[in-house]
Design a protein around this motif. Structure first.
Motif, short mmCIF file in Angstrom:
data_model
loop_
_atom_site.label_atom_id
_atom_site.label_comp_id
_atom_site.label_asym_id
_atom_site.label_seq_id
_atom_site.Cartn_x
_atom_site.Cartn_y
_atom_site.Cartn_z
N LEU A 135 0.82 -1.20 0.00
CA LEU A 135 0.00 0.00 0.00
C LEU A 135 0.86 1.26 0.00
N GLU A 136 2.00 1.22 0.67
CA GLU A 136 2.92 2.36 0.63
C GLU A 136 3.43 2.60 -0.79
N ALA A 137 3.64 1.51 -1.53
CA ALA A 137 4.07 1.64 -2.93
C ALA A 137 2.98 2.29 -3.77
N ILE A 138 1.71 1.94 -3.51
CA ILE A 138 0.59 2.57 -4.21
C ILE A 138 0.55 4.05 -3.91
N GLN A 139 0.77 4.41 -2.66
CA GLN A 139 0.78 5.82 -2.28
C GLN A 139 1.86 6.57 -3.03
N SER A 140 3.02 5.96 -3.21
CA SER A 140 4.11 6.59 -3.96
C SER A 140 3.73 6.79 -5.42
N LEU A 141 3.04 5.81 -6.01
CA LEU A 141 2.58 5.95 -7.39
C LEU A 141 1.62 7.13 -7.53
N LEU A 142 0.71 7.25 -6.57
CA LEU A 142 -0.29 8.32 -6.65
C LEU A 142 0.33 9.69 -6.46
N GLU A 143 1.47 9.76 -5.81
CA GLU A 143 2.13 11.05 -5.57
C GLU A 143 2.94 11.51 -6.78
N MET A 144 3.11 10.63 -7.78
CA MET A 144 3.84 11.03 -8.98
C MET A 144 3.01 12.04 -9.77
N THR A 145 3.67 12.80 -10.63
CA THR A 145 2.98 13.78 -11.47
C THR A 145 3.40 13.62 -12.92
N GLY A 146 2.74 14.37 -13.79
CA GLY A 146 3.14 14.43 -15.20
C GLY A 146 2.95 13.13 -15.95
N THR A 147 3.82 12.92 -16.93
CA THR A 147 3.73 11.76 -17.81
C THR A 147 3.83 10.45 -17.04
N ALA A 148 4.68 10.42 -16.02
CA ALA A 148 4.86 9.19 -15.25
C ALA A 148 3.55 8.74 -14.64
N ARG A 149 2.78 9.67 -14.13
CA ARG A 149 1.51 9.34 -13.48
C ARG A 149 0.44 8.99 -14.51
N VAL A 150 0.31 9.83 -15.53
CA VAL A 150 -0.81 9.68 -16.47
C VAL A 150 -0.63 8.49 -17.40
N TYR A 151 0.59 8.32 -17.93
CA TYR A 151 0.84 7.26 -18.90
C TYR A 151 1.67 6.11 -18.34
N GLY A 152 2.47 6.38 -17.32
CA GLY A 152 3.31 5.32 -16.75
C GLY A 152 2.51 4.31 -15.96
N VAL A 153 1.44 4.77 -15.31
CA VAL A 153 0.59 3.87 -14.53
C VAL A 153 -0.61 3.50 -15.40
N ARG A 154 -0.57 2.33 -16.00
CA ARG A 154 -1.68 1.89 -16.87
C ARG A 154 -2.93 1.63 -16.05
N LYS A 155 -2.76 0.91 -14.93
CA LYS A 155 -3.91 0.63 -14.07
C LYS A 155 -3.46 0.09 -12.73
N VAL A 156 -4.31 0.33 -11.76
CA VAL A 156 -4.15 -0.22 -10.41
C VAL A 156 -5.41 -1.02 -10.11
N GLU A 157 -5.24 -2.24 -9.65
CA GLU A 157 -6.40 -3.09 -9.35
C GLU A 157 -6.29 -3.72 -7.98
N LEU A 158 -7.42 -3.87 -7.33
CA LEU A 158 -7.54 -4.67 -6.12
C LEU A 158 -8.31 -5.94 -6.47
N VAL A 159 -7.76 -7.08 -6.08
CA VAL A 159 -8.27 -8.37 -6.53
C VAL A 159 -8.51 -9.28 -5.32
N ARG A 160 -9.52 -10.11 -5.43
CA ARG A 160 -9.74 -11.18 -4.46
C ARG A 160 -10.18 -12.43 -5.19
N ASP A 161 -9.46 -13.52 -4.97
CA ASP A 161 -9.78 -14.80 -5.63
C ASP A 161 -9.88 -14.62 -7.15
N THR A 162 -8.92 -13.91 -7.72
CA THR A 162 -8.78 -13.63 -9.16
C THR A 162 -9.86 -12.70 -9.71
N GLU A 163 -10.80 -12.24 -8.87
CA GLU A 163 -11.83 -11.31 -9.31
C GLU A 163 -11.43 -9.87 -8.98
N THR A 164 -11.53 -8.97 -9.97
CA THR A 164 -11.19 -7.57 -9.75
C THR A 164 -12.37 -6.86 -9.11
#
Length: 268
Positions: free
Chosen positions: A98-127
């Motif tokens: 979760l700390e790594a997710i927080q670091s991703l969200l704190e990024m700006t510019g191209t890295a944030r908009v295009y570098g992060v394709r998607k973030v998913e929370l999954v349980r038993d293979t279901e998103t």
């Protein structure tokens, strides 16, 4: 499941389909600010208690130049699978992931908009939750997630944001044009407007009308050009909604008042 075609190697596919039921809408003026990032993290953190895994798709080459420490953090906390144009990261939900997710969200510019394709929370293979920064889409599947929507809404209470069903929640007709409130949009015919930009509404029951005020778009040549093109093609945001019956007026008024009470200008 394994798909076999004569002469080709087997292809292994995950057949689970993500069908979100709700969307998170944050007030337009805070977009791109630390407050917006904090709201998204609160939502992810709240939803994580109902899931067991984080799955990311990251364009590492887009991120690493400006944020090498973030990539290192992901490599330390997640397993990775390299693909042609992006890296798939997976990890159990934990403090470090979760700390790594927080670091991703704190990024700006191209890295944030295009570098992060998607973030998913999954349980038993279901998103159960998906965030796509490029389109600023934050959606949740609440069908079998044991109250994840309530958990997210409780986490963001007091913030200029709201979780709404991503289906038509009000429909009416205005001079032959089919209209609807279908979060995250207000749609008039085939033209849809982002509800996150709605600042306030003023009801005019005697006229069966609702006046709308919108947050201004970005200034500068690009914003001006977009506004000019929109006005020329009839795509500018509506100032007034008209109704043919008191019932339709009252239904839409209630929905829009509920939305602006959460994300409108008085909440900022």
């Amino acid at each position: 499941m394994t798909a076999r075609i004569h002469g080709l190697k087997p292809v292994y596919c995950a057949c689970s389909v993500y069908n979100p039921t709700h969307t998170l809408i944050a007030s337009y003026p805070i977009a791109g600010t630390p407050r917006h990032d904090a709201i998204l993290f609160k939502a992810i953190q709240a939803a994580s208690s109902s899931t067991d895994q984080l799955v990311l798709l990251i364009e590492t080459e887009t991120v690493v130049d400006d944020y090498p420490s973030v990539i290192q953090q992901l490599d330390d906390s997640f397993s990775r699978t390299d693909h042609t144009d992006a890296v798939r990261y997976e990890a159990d939900v934990s403090t470090s992931s979760l700390e790594a997710i927080q670091s991703l969200l704190e990024m700006t510019g191209t890295a944030r908009v295009y570098g992060v394709r998607k973030v998913e929370l999954v349980r038993d293979t279901e998103t159960y939750l998906q965030y796509v920064p490029e389109h600023e889409k934050f959606t949740i599947d609440d069908v079998s997630s044991n109250g994840i929507v309530n958990a997210v809404q409780n986490a963001i209470n007091g913030e200029p944001a709201v979780v709404l069903p991503n289906r038509p929640i009000a429909e009416w007709e205005d001079t032959g044009v089919e209209c609807s409130i279908s979060p995250p949009s207000l749609c008039l015919g085939n033209v849809c407007h982002d509800l996150s930009r709605l600042a306030s509404v003023e009801s005019c029951p005697a006229q069966l009308a609702i006046e709308l005020q919108w947050y201004e778009s970005e200034q500068g040549r690009v914003g001006t050009a977009i506004s000019w093109i929109s006005s020329r093609t009839g795509l500018s945001r509506p100032d007034t909604l008209h109704f043919e019956s008191t019932a339709e007026f009252s239904e839409v008024e209630a929905v829009l008042q509920a939305v602006t009470s959460e994300i409108g200008q008085e909440t900022l």
